[in-house]
Design a protein around this motif. Structure first.
Motif, short mmCIF file in Angstrom:
data_model
loop_
_atom_site.label_atom_id
_atom_site.label_comp_id
_atom_site.label_asym_id
_atom_site.label_seq_id
_atom_site.Cartn_x
_atom_site.Cartn_y
_atom_site.Cartn_z
N ALA A 21 0.82 -1.22 0.00
CA ALA A 21 0.00 0.00 0.00
C ALA A 21 0.85 1.26 0.00
N LYS A 22 0.57 2.13 -0.96
CA LYS A 22 1.23 3.45 -0.99
C LYS A 22 1.08 4.15 0.35
N ASN A 23 -0.15 4.15 0.88
CA ASN A 23 -0.40 4.94 2.10
C ASN A 23 0.13 4.27 3.36
N ALA A 24 0.65 3.04 3.22
CA ALA A 24 1.40 2.44 4.33
C ALA A 24 2.88 2.77 4.16
N VAL A 25 3.35 2.67 2.91
CA VAL A 25 4.77 2.87 2.64
C VAL A 25 5.23 4.29 3.01
N LEU A 26 4.41 5.30 2.70
CA LEU A 26 4.86 6.68 2.92
C LEU A 26 5.15 6.96 4.40
N PRO A 27 4.21 6.68 5.33
CA PRO A 27 4.57 6.90 6.75
C PRO A 27 5.69 5.99 7.22
N MET A 91 3.20 16.74 -3.17
CA MET A 91 2.68 15.60 -2.40
C MET A 91 2.43 15.99 -0.95
N ARG A 92 1.15 16.04 -0.59
CA ARG A 92 0.78 16.45 0.76
C ARG A 92 1.34 15.54 1.84
N ALA A 93 1.53 14.25 1.49
CA ALA A 93 2.01 13.30 2.49
C ALA A 93 3.40 13.67 3.02
N GLN A 125 -4.91 19.78 13.00
CA GLN A 125 -4.94 18.72 14.01
C GLN A 125 -3.54 18.16 14.29
N HIS A 126 -2.71 18.10 13.24
CA HIS A 126 -1.33 17.64 13.42
C HIS A 126 -0.63 18.63 14.38
N LEU A 127 -0.88 19.93 14.12
CA LEU A 127 -0.17 20.96 14.88
C LEU A 127 -0.68 21.02 16.33
N ASP A 159 -10.11 16.25 16.94
CA ASP A 159 -11.45 16.79 16.61
C ASP A 159 -12.06 16.03 15.45
N VAL A 160 -11.21 15.66 14.49
CA VAL A 160 -11.68 14.87 13.34
C VAL A 160 -10.76 13.66 13.22
N VAL A 161 -11.28 12.61 12.61
CA VAL A 161 -10.44 11.43 12.42
C VAL A 161 -9.51 11.72 11.24
N THR A 162 -8.23 11.77 11.53
CA THR A 162 -7.27 12.06 10.46
C THR A 162 -6.18 11.00 10.40
N PRO A 303 -14.23 3.53 2.20
CA PRO A 303 -13.14 4.51 2.05
C PRO A 303 -13.41 5.56 0.97
N THR A 304 -13.11 6.80 1.31
CA THR A 304 -13.22 7.88 0.31
C THR A 304 -12.33 7.57 -0.90
N ASP A 305 -11.24 6.84 -0.68
CA ASP A 305 -10.33 6.52 -1.79
C ASP A 305 -10.93 5.52 -2.77
N SER A 326 -18.36 12.08 2.60
CA SER A 326 -18.37 12.80 3.88
C SER A 326 -16.97 13.20 4.35
N ILE A 327 -15.92 12.80 3.62
CA ILE A 327 -14.56 13.09 4.10
C ILE A 327 -13.99 14.35 3.44
N PHE A 328 -14.05 14.41 2.12
CA PHE A 328 -13.47 15.56 1.41
C PHE A 328 -14.58 16.32 0.67
N1 EPU Z 1 -8.57 17.32 8.50
C1 EPU Z 1 -8.64 18.49 9.21
N2 EPU Z 1 -7.55 18.90 9.93
C2 EPU Z 1 -6.39 18.17 9.96
C3 EPU Z 1 -6.33 16.97 9.26
C4 EPU Z 1 -7.43 16.55 8.53
O1 EPU Z 1 -9.66 19.17 9.19
O2 EPU Z 1 -5.45 18.60 10.64
C5 EPU Z 1 -9.72 16.86 7.72
C6 EPU Z 1 -9.45 16.77 6.22
O3 EPU Z 1 -9.59 18.03 5.60
C7 EPU Z 1 -10.46 15.76 5.77
C8 EPU Z 1 -10.52 14.79 6.97
O4 EPU Z 1 -9.99 15.52 8.08
O5 EPU Z 1 -11.70 16.37 5.61
C9 EPU Z 1 -9.74 13.51 6.81
O6 EPU Z 1 -8.45 13.76 6.26
P1 EPU Z 1 -7.16 12.93 6.65
O7 EPU Z 1 -6.25 13.78 7.46
O8 EPU Z 1 -7.55 11.62 7.21
O9 EPU Z 1 -6.49 12.71 5.24
P2 EPU Z 1 -4.95 12.56 4.98
O10 EPU Z 1 -4.31 11.95 6.16
O11 EPU Z 1 -4.39 13.84 4.46
C10 EPU Z 1 -5.00 10.13 4.02
C11 EPU Z 1 -4.62 9.47 2.75
C12 EPU Z 1 -5.60 9.88 1.64
C13 EPU Z 1 -7.00 9.46 2.08
C14 EPU Z 1 -7.33 10.09 3.44
C15 EPU Z 1 -8.67 9.64 4.00
C16 EPU Z 1 -2.24 9.17 2.99
C17 EPU Z 1 -0.87 9.55 2.58
N3 EPU Z 1 -3.25 9.82 2.40
O12 EPU Z 1 -4.91 11.54 3.78
O13 EPU Z 1 -5.23 9.16 0.47
O14 EPU Z 1 -7.94 9.90 1.13
O15 EPU Z 1 -6.31 9.75 4.40
O16 EPU Z 1 -8.71 8.28 4.13
O17 EPU Z 1 -2.42 8.28 3.82
C18 EPU Z 1 -5.11 8.74 -1.85
O18 EPU Z 1 -4.39 7.77 -1.61
O19 EPU Z 1 -5.61 8.94 -2.99
C19 EPU Z 1 -5.42 9.71 -0.78
C20 EPU Z 1 -5.85 10.94 -1.03
#
Ligand code: EPU
Length: 419
Positions: A21-27, A91-93, A125-127, A159-162, A303-305, A326-328
């Motif tokens: 999984a890409k999203n496992a490998v990156l972290p 790349m946001r990741a 939320q990270h901050l 506050d949100v699941v991230t 999953p939104t993905d 409901s996610i993005f």
């Molecule tokens: N959010 C906040 N504040 C934050 C963080 C997130 O409001 O500080 C909100 C986001 O705006 C969004 C929701 O919380 O509405 C969930 O976002 P999340 O942070 O979970 O997304 P992410 O961590 O940036 C990862 C995946 C995405 C995937 C989402 C949701 C990685 C590298 N990316 O992104 O993958 O869509 O979780 O499952 O793990 C993809 O692979 O195509 C992709 C976009």
């Protein structure tokens, strides 16, 4: 810019190997920063996002090298804490370096990612999580500077699941002093995979796979050797490929237990999904798939993905499907393109109402997001005539050898290289 051309109408049949999984490998790649020395991921897909993150780690002073199917990351000479705009914007990741850098070196400077095609996507939320662990956060000139002598454990409720937010705080907390409790943590399999790897490095984490993670900080972590989990989104995408072509695919290395919500919806729409004793998954498309409603939500929800790919299937299913994202807030770039291929979709806010049509017709399309692009390839497989999907670099970010894997099971698909 390359494109992908698909002559629709071929029934897919055969075996596809699922990549890690890409999203496992990156972290997991950024987790290497938590320890000094040589870490190794034994299987890593050849993807643009992996290369981009490799560049970012190299920019911090790490040595990142391919080793056959794997990736070796030597952090012995890391001497930087800067994630510049040029890399973060592609790349946001990239924000995943934040937790490890602050946890291990006490400082990080990361360009704010800003909005992207699928939504605003803040990192507040990270901050807040890092501040809760005692870090000082300053925003200036589009960069976030985070500093701490040594982080101290604390209780933090998201506050949100991230997903990446949970991963960042989890990684930072491993080297903090004392106990951290993360509540409302993301439970995605990729978060779980990261936690398991961190434990193999010497981290003390309880509650893995649940919404409450308890981390007892340690002073040092050791480098890892680890095999990342299989890609559930790639698996889901090929499940839809079987469904939309009425084909039969065997997916090797799929982890069906990570796809309950997707499996449920596909079965309701008439797809047969069988888990074999050896772990392989057989997916058989029915003659006519039926429309099913769906709402995306954090894991274990749908999953939104997978939303865009599922919508492609609903576009040619019998009946009406109501899809809620409901996610993005803006993850519907594929809608206008699917409509150009003959789909009947009405969009109102976060809800798409899809009235299934008997057939789609091939067209020139493009999308500005990875999963939307995948949905257009799937629609192209089912459409009559030729579909050309532009801006293929989005697909190259997250699908390993997509056209090769699909043509090996009978798709008439090829890459048109830009001259
Ligand atoms: N959010 C906040 N504040 C934050 C963080 C997130 O409001 O500080 C909100 C986001 O705006 C969004 C929701 O919380 O509405 C969930 O976002 P999340 O942070 O979970 O997304 P992410 O961590 O940036 C990862 C995946 C995405 C995937 C989402 C949701 C990685 C590298 N990316 O992104 O993958 O869509 O979780 O499952 O793990 C993809 O692979 O195509 C992709 C976009």
């Amino acid at each position: 810019m390359d494109s992908i051309k698909i002559e629709g109408g071929a029934r897919l049949e055969g075996v596809i190997d699922i990549s890690p999984a890409k999203n496992a490998v990156l972290p997991l790649m950024t987790a290497a920063l938590l320890a000094r020395g040589v870490s190794k991921l034994t299987r890593v897909p050849d993807l643009a996002d992996v290369r981009t993150l490799g560049k970012l780690l190299a920019n911090l002073g790490a040595e990142v090298e391919r080793d056959g199917e794997g990736l070796v990351i030597d952090t012995s000479s890391v001497d930087g804490w800067d994630a510049p705009y040029d890399l973060v914007k592609t790349m946001r990741a990239s924000v995943l370096v934040l937790g490890p850098l602050v946890g291990r070196y006490g400082k990080a400077r990361v360009s704010l990612p800003g909005g992207c095609a699928i939504g605003a996507r803040p990192i507040d939320q990270h901050l807040s999580g890092l501040e809760k662990l005692g870090a000082k956060v300053t925003l200036e000139h589009g960069y976030v500077d985070v500093e701490a002598q040594r982080l101290t454990g604390a209780r933090f409720v998201f506050d949100v699941v991230t997903v990446t937010g949970t991963e960042n705080i989890l990684m930072a907390a491993c080297l903090a002093e004392g106990t951290t409790i993360i509540e409302n943590a993301a439970r995605e399999p990729e978060v779980e995979d990261l936690a398991r790897c961190l434990v193999s490095m010497g981290a003390k984490i309880e509650g893995i796979g649940t919404a409450i993670l308890t981390i007892e900080g340690v002073t040092e972590l050791a480098p890892y050797e680890y095999e990342p989990v299989g890609d559930r989104i790639e698996t889901g995408t090929y499940m839809v490929a079987a469904a939309i072509t009425g084909g039969e695919l065997t997916l090797k290395g799929a982890r069906l237990e990570h796809l309950d919500a997707v499996t449920e919806k596909l079965m309701q729409s008439g797809t047969e999904i069988i888990s074999l004793d050896n772990g392989d998954v057989v997916v058989k498309g029915g003659d006519h798939s039926k429309s099913v409603d769906m709402r995306t939500s954090p894991y274990p929800g749908f999953p939104t993905d997978m939303q865009a790919q599922f919508m492609a299937l609903m576009a040619v299913s019998q009946g009406v499907s109501v899809i809620n994202e409901s996610i993005f807030e803006n993850r519907y770039m594929h809608v206008a393109e699917l409509i150009r291929m003959g789909a009947d979709i009405r969009l109102e806010g976060h809800t798409a109402t899809v009235l299934g049509v008997p057939a789609l017709s091939g067209a020139n399309v493009m999308a500005t997001d990875l999963r939307a692009s995948a949905a257009l390839v799937l629609a192209g497989l089912a459409a009559s005539g030729a579909t050309v999907v532009g801006r293929v670099y989005h697909l190259d970010r997250g699908y390993e050898r997509l056209e090769e894997k699909l043509s090996a099971v009978g798709a008439r698909i090829s890459r048109i290289s830009a001259t």
